[in-house]
Design a protein around this motif. Structure first.
Motif, PDB file in Angstrom:
ATOM      1  N   ASN A 139     -59.064 -34.459  -1.890  1.00  0.00           N
ATOM      2  CA  ASN A 139     -60.060 -34.625  -1.109  1.00  0.00           C
ATOM      3  C   ASN A 139     -59.658 -35.152   0.526  1.00  0.00           C
ATOM      4  N   GLY A 140     -58.451 -34.562   0.730  1.00  0.00           N
ATOM      5  CA  GLY A 140     -57.924 -34.717   2.278  1.00  0.00           C
ATOM      6  C   GLY A 140     -57.469 -36.121   2.264  1.00  0.00           C
ATOM      7  N   ARG A 141     -57.264 -36.680   1.294  1.00  0.00           N
ATOM      8  CA  ARG A 141     -56.236 -38.181   1.217  1.00  0.00           C
ATOM      9  C   ARG A 141     -55.025 -37.697   0.594  1.00  0.00           C
ATOM     10  N   VAL A 142     -53.859 -38.113   1.412  1.00  0.00           N
ATOM     11  CA  VAL A 142     -52.488 -37.729   0.981  1.00  0.00           C
ATOM     12  C   VAL A 142     -52.084 -38.967   0.223  1.00  0.00           C
ATOM     13  N   ILE A 143     -51.852 -38.779  -1.204  1.00  0.00           N
ATOM     14  CA  ILE A 143     -51.109 -39.781  -1.702  1.00  0.00           C
ATOM     15  C   ILE A 143     -49.627 -39.598  -1.696  1.00  0.00           C
ATOM     16  N   ASP A 144     -48.836 -40.551  -1.307  1.00  0.00           N
ATOM     17  CA  ASP A 144     -47.543 -40.771  -0.874  1.00  0.00           C
ATOM     18  C   ASP A 144     -46.877 -41.531  -1.996  1.00  0.00           C
ATOM     19  N   PHE A 145     -46.463 -40.762  -3.075  1.00  0.00           N
ATOM     20  CA  PHE A 145     -45.727 -41.296  -4.193  1.00  0.00           C
ATOM     21  C   PHE A 145     -44.401 -42.138  -3.897  1.00  0.00           C
ATOM     22  N   LYS A 146     -43.825 -41.635  -3.088  1.00  0.00           N
ATOM     23  CA  LYS A 146     -42.350 -42.049  -2.262  1.00  0.00           C
ATOM     24  C   LYS A 146     -42.731 -43.496  -1.777  1.00  0.00           C
ATOM     25  N   ASN A 147     -43.692 -43.866  -1.173  1.00  0.00           N
ATOM     26  CA  ASN A 147     -44.082 -45.154  -0.555  1.00  0.00           C
ATOM     27  C   ASN A 147     -45.324 -45.917  -1.100  1.00  0.00           C
ATOM     28  N   LEU A 148     -45.632 -45.342  -2.173  1.00  0.00           N
ATOM     29  CA  LEU A 148     -46.667 -45.895  -3.108  1.00  0.00           C
ATOM     30  C   LEU A 148     -47.974 -46.319  -1.927  1.00  0.00           C
ATOM     31  N   SER A 149     -48.498 -45.110  -1.417  1.00  0.00           N
ATOM     32  CA  SER A 149     -49.668 -45.401  -0.687  1.00  0.00           C
ATOM     33  C   SER A 149     -50.534 -44.148  -0.428  1.00  0.00           C
ATOM     34  N   ILE A 150     -51.658 -44.355   0.048  1.00  0.00           N
ATOM     35  CA  ILE A 150     -52.782 -43.287   0.248  1.00  0.00           C
ATOM     36  C   ILE A 150     -52.979 -43.300   1.612  1.00  0.00           C
ATOM     37  N   GLU A 151     -53.065 -42.158   2.389  1.00  0.00           N
ATOM     38  CA  GLU A 151     -53.188 -41.931   3.708  1.00  0.00           C
ATOM     39  C   GLU A 151     -54.257 -41.013   4.153  1.00  0.00           C
ATOM     40  N   PHE A 152     -55.162 -41.481   4.962  1.00  0.00           N
ATOM     41  CA  PHE A 152     -56.522 -40.758   5.573  1.00  0.00           C
ATOM     42  C   PHE A 152     -56.916 -41.040   6.849  1.00  0.00           C
ATOM     43  N   GLU A 153     -56.702 -40.059   7.922  1.00  0.00           N
ATOM     44  CA  GLU A 153     -56.883 -40.048   9.055  1.00  0.00           C
ATOM     45  C   GLU A 153     -56.147 -40.928   9.946  1.00  0.00           C
ATOM     46  N   GLY A 154     -54.825 -41.218   9.418  1.00  0.00           N
ATOM     47  CA  GLY A 154     -54.166 -42.132  10.277  1.00  0.00           C
ATOM     48  C   GLY A 154     -53.978 -43.575   9.629  1.00  0.00           C
ATOM     49  N   ASP A 155     -54.972 -43.897   8.558  1.00  0.00           N
ATOM     50  CA  ASP A 155     -55.018 -45.230   7.919  1.00  0.00           C
ATOM     51  C   ASP A 155     -53.945 -44.958   6.725  1.00  0.00           C
ATOM     52  N   LYS A 156     -53.276 -46.001   6.505  1.00  0.00           N
ATOM     53  CA  LYS A 156     -52.726 -45.921   5.209  1.00  0.00           C
ATOM     54  C   LYS A 156     -52.834 -47.298   4.156  1.00  0.00           C
ATOM     55  N   GLN A 157     -53.034 -47.060   2.953  1.00  0.00           N
ATOM     56  CA  GLN A 157     -53.530 -47.913   2.017  1.00  0.00           C
ATOM     57  C   GLN A 157     -52.553 -48.326   0.983  1.00  0.00           C
ATOM     58  N   PRO A 158     -51.819 -49.294   0.910  1.00  0.00           N
ATOM     59  CA  PRO A 158     -51.054 -49.423  -0.171  1.00  0.00           C
ATOM     60  C   PRO A 158     -51.323 -49.338  -1.710  1.00  0.00           C
ATOM     61  N   LEU A 159     -50.704 -48.811  -2.540  1.00  0.00           N
ATOM     62  CA  LEU A 159     -50.955 -48.894  -3.817  1.00  0.00           C
ATOM     63  C   LEU A 159     -50.242 -49.628  -4.749  1.00  0.00           C
ATOM     64  N   THR A 160     -50.607 -50.059  -5.897  1.00  0.00           N
ATOM     65  CA  THR A 160     -49.968 -50.764  -6.733  1.00  0.00           C
ATOM     66  C   THR A 160     -49.109 -49.680  -7.606  1.00  0.00           C
ATOM     67  N   ILE A 161     -48.057 -49.846  -8.466  1.00  0.00           N
ATOM     68  CA  ILE A 161     -47.470 -49.111  -9.432  1.00  0.00           C
ATOM     69  C   ILE A 161     -48.433 -48.580 -10.544  1.00  0.00           C
ATOM     70  N   MET A 162     -49.380 -49.432 -10.897  1.00  0.00           N
ATOM     71  CA  MET A 162     -50.421 -49.144 -11.888  1.00  0.00           C
ATOM     72  C   MET A 162     -51.400 -48.340 -11.353  1.00  0.00           C
ATOM     73  N   GLU A 163     -51.760 -48.329 -10.339  1.00  0.00           N
ATOM     74  CA  GLU A 163     -52.745 -47.464  -9.319  1.00  0.00           C
ATOM     75  C   GLU A 163     -51.855 -46.227  -9.474  1.00  0.00           C
ATOM     76  N   VAL A 164     -50.536 -45.939  -9.203  1.00  0.00           N
ATOM     77  CA  VAL A 164     -50.011 -44.742  -8.815  1.00  0.00           C
ATOM     78  C   VAL A 164     -49.837 -44.107 -10.405  1.00  0.00           C
ATOM     79  N   ASN A 165     -49.580 -44.912 -11.397  1.00  0.00           N
ATOM     80  CA  ASN A 165     -49.312 -44.500 -12.813  1.00  0.00           C
ATOM     81  C   ASN A 165     -50.739 -43.963 -12.981  1.00  0.00           C
ATOM     82  N   PHE A 166     -51.698 -44.414 -12.875  1.00  0.00           N
ATOM     83  CA  PHE A 166     -53.207 -44.018 -13.127  1.00  0.00           C
ATOM     84  C   PHE A 166     -53.448 -42.685 -12.538  1.00  0.00           C
ATOM     85  N   LEU A 167     -53.081 -42.815 -11.325  1.00  0.00           N
ATOM     86  CA  LEU A 167     -53.508 -41.430 -10.346  1.00  0.00           C
ATOM     87  C   LEU A 167     -52.674 -40.265 -10.826  1.00  0.00           C
TER      88      LEU A 167
END
Length: 232
Positions: A138-166
Motif C-alpha cells: 500500500n505504498g509503504r516500504v517495509i525495510d527488512f534490513k533496517n527493521l522499519s517501515i517508510e511512507f512519504e519520508g516518515d520512518k517507523q521502527p519495527l520490532t523483530i516480532m512485527e517483522v516476523n509477523f509481516l
C-alpha cells in the motif's frame, strides 16, 4: 554488545550478569521498571538487547516494554515470564517483546535464547522476500534490513516480532491465515490461548500499513478465522 537486565531477584540478576559477562556482553542490571526506563533518557548510551522480567516492583514488565515502544525504543527484548503462562507470553509479545523464557530456567538456556534472538535479527536482515530487502505494501516500504517501515519520508521502527509477523503474512499473501497458526508459527505459543492479543497486534500493524486503519484494504480480517494480506 550492551545488555540491560531488569530483574528484582538479586541472586538471579547477579547470576545473569556473571554468565553474560563471561560470554563477552557488557551488562547493566536494574531492579525495577522505573530505573530501567531512565536508562533510555537523553544522553544515555544505547543498548543492543533487553532482558526483562514480567513481575517487577512498581510498574511491571508489560508496562516497561509498552513505554519503550511508545518512545521509539525497538531493541530486541527477551521477556522472563512466571511459569511460562501462555497469557503472559501473549500479552508480552503483544506489548512489544520479541521472545520469552519461563522461570525457572537454566542460565545456559537463557544465553542460548539471547544468541538465538540476535541470530533471528540477522536472519531477518539477510532473508527478505522478493528481490531484495524492501517490500511495498500500500505504498509503504517495509525495510527488512533496517527493521522499519517508510511512507512519504516518515520512518517507523519495527520490532523483530512485527517483522516476523509481516514476513509470514507476505509469504502467505492472499491466503487466510488463522489466529492459531499465527500463534504457533510466528509467536511459538502452543495450546489453548486467548487470541485477542493477536487482534490488538494487528490493530497496531494496520496503523503502519493502512491508509485508513478503521477501513483496512490490505490487512483484512476473516471473521471467525484470522487474517488475509492483500498487497496493493
Amino acid at each position: 554488545m550492551r545488555v540491560l537486565v531488569v530483574e528484582d531477584e538479586e541472586h538471579l540478576a547477579e547470576g545473569l550478569r556473571f554468565n553474560l559477562e563471561a560470554e563477552g556482553f557488557d551488562v547493566t542490571v536494574r531492579e525495577n521498571g522505573e530505573d530501567a526506563l531512565r536508562e533510555f533518557g537523553e544522553g544515555q548510551p544505547a543498548y543492543d538487547l533487553l532482558v526483562l522480567d514480567v513481575m517487577l516492583p512498581g510498574i511491571d514488565g508489560f508496562e516497561v516494554i509498552k513505554k519503550l515502544r511508545e518512545i521509539g525504543e525497538y531493541l530486541p527484548t527477551l521477556m522472563l515470564t512466571a511459569r511460562g503462562r501462555a497469557e503472559d507470553v501473549v500479552k508480552g509479545i503483544a506489548a512489544g517483546a520479541d521472545d520469552y523464557l519461563a522461570k525457572p530456567f537454566d542460565l545456559g538456556v537463557l544465553i542460548a535464547r539471547i544468541k538465538g534472538l540476535m541470530r533471528r535479527r540477522e536472519w531477518i536482515v539477510g532473508s527478505a522476500p522478493d528481490s531484495g530487502d524492501r517490500v511495498t505494501i500500500n505504498g509503504r516500504v517495509i525495510d527488512f534490513k533496517n527493521l522499519s517501515i517508510e511512507f512519504e519520508g516518515d520512518k517507523q521502527p519495527l520490532t523483530i516480532m512485527e517483522v516476523n509477523f509481516l514476513k509470514y503474512l507476505i509469504a502467505h499473501e492472499g491466503e487466510v491465515v488463522s489466529r492459531a497458526d499465527l500463534l504457533d508459527k510466528v509467536w511459538q505459543v502452543h495450546g489453548d490461548t486467548d487470541t485477542r492479543a493477536i487482534d490488538n497486534f494487528v490493530v497496531r500493524l494496520r496503523k503502519y500499513i493502512e491508509t485508513d486503519p478503521a477501513q483496512p484494504k490490505c490487512l483484512l480480517t476473516v471473521r471467525g478465522v484470522g487474517y488475509r494480506l492483500e498487497r496493493s
